[in-house]
Every structure is written in C-alpha cells, then in structure tokens.
Design a protein around this motif. Structure first.
Motif, mmCIF file in Angstrom:
data_model
loop_
_atom_site.group_PDB
_atom_site.id
_atom_site.type_symbol
_atom_site.label_atom_id
_atom_site.label_comp_id
_atom_site.label_asym_id
_atom_site.label_seq_id
_atom_site.Cartn_x
_atom_site.Cartn_y
_atom_site.Cartn_z
ATOM 1 N N VAL A 2 1.158 -0.974 0.069
ATOM 2 C CA VAL A 2 0.014 0.035 0.066
ATOM 3 C C VAL A 2 0.898 1.071 0.006
ATOM 4 C CG1 VAL A 2 -1.804 1.357 1.287
ATOM 5 C CG2 VAL A 2 -1.709 -1.030 0.984
ATOM 6 N N ARG A 33 -10.942 2.151 -1.663
ATOM 7 C CA ARG A 33 -10.317 1.739 -0.399
ATOM 8 C C ARG A 33 -11.468 1.084 0.488
ATOM 9 N NH1 ARG A 33 -5.049 3.471 1.633
ATOM 10 N NH2 ARG A 33 -3.647 2.672 -0.014
ATOM 11 N N LEU A 36 -11.277 -0.697 4.374
ATOM 12 C CA LEU A 36 -9.898 -1.772 4.430
ATOM 13 C C LEU A 36 -8.707 -1.096 3.621
ATOM 14 C CD1 LEU A 36 -11.672 -5.177 3.473
ATOM 15 C CD2 LEU A 36 -11.223 -4.269 5.656
ATOM 16 N N ARG A 38 -6.624 -1.537 1.230
ATOM 17 C CA ARG A 38 -6.470 -2.470 -0.123
ATOM 18 C C ARG A 38 -5.638 -1.697 -1.155
ATOM 19 N NH1 ARG A 38 -12.430 -4.081 -0.912
ATOM 20 N NH2 ARG A 38 -13.073 -2.646 0.563
ATOM 21 N N ARG A 39 -5.177 -2.081 -2.410
ATOM 22 C CA ARG A 39 -4.620 -1.470 -3.231
ATOM 23 C C ARG A 39 -5.823 -0.716 -4.184
ATOM 24 N NH1 ARG A 39 -0.264 -5.543 -5.572
ATOM 25 N NH2 ARG A 39 -0.454 -6.728 -3.660
ATOM 26 N N GLU A 44 -2.074 -0.459 -8.373
ATOM 27 C CA GLU A 44 -2.137 -1.620 -9.185
ATOM 28 C C GLU A 44 -1.354 -1.224 -10.370
ATOM 29 O OE1 GLU A 44 -2.569 -4.642 -8.874
ATOM 30 O OE2 GLU A 44 -3.589 -4.571 -6.726
#
Length: 53
Positions: A2, A33, A36, A38-39, A44
């Motif tokens: 991240v 997001r 959470l 997350r990417r 990415e």
C-alpha cells in the motif's frame, strides 16, 4: 504493498470530507479503499508498469 501517499490522501479525505469530494483524486482513492487498506487501481497500475524504483 500500500502506497504511503495514497494512504495519506485517503486518510485526509476520510477525516475532512471537503478534501475528498466525488471524482477528486482523494475522494476516489477513499471510495476504492472502502474500510480496508487495499490497493487502489492507481497502485495496481504503478505496480504493473515497467517503471521501477
């Protein structure tokens, strides 16, 4: 992984909604997001690019 800059932008948008309106970079990063860490699509794309540090 991240990204710290993405984390900071999403945190600011969550803390102060005026900093992350819909369709702004901060707002979209926060929306991607969710709750959470997350990417995001931006992270990415950076990871899949040929540019490496």
């Amino acid at each position: 992984m991240v990204s710290p800059i993405v984390e900071a932008m999403a945190t600011q948008a969550a803390r102060h909604p005026a900093n992350g309106p819909r369709y702004s970079v901060g707002g979209e990063l926060l929306r991607e997001r969710g709750n959470l860490p997350r990417r995001t699509r931006m992270e990415e794309a950076a990871l899949s690019s040929r540019w490496r540090s």
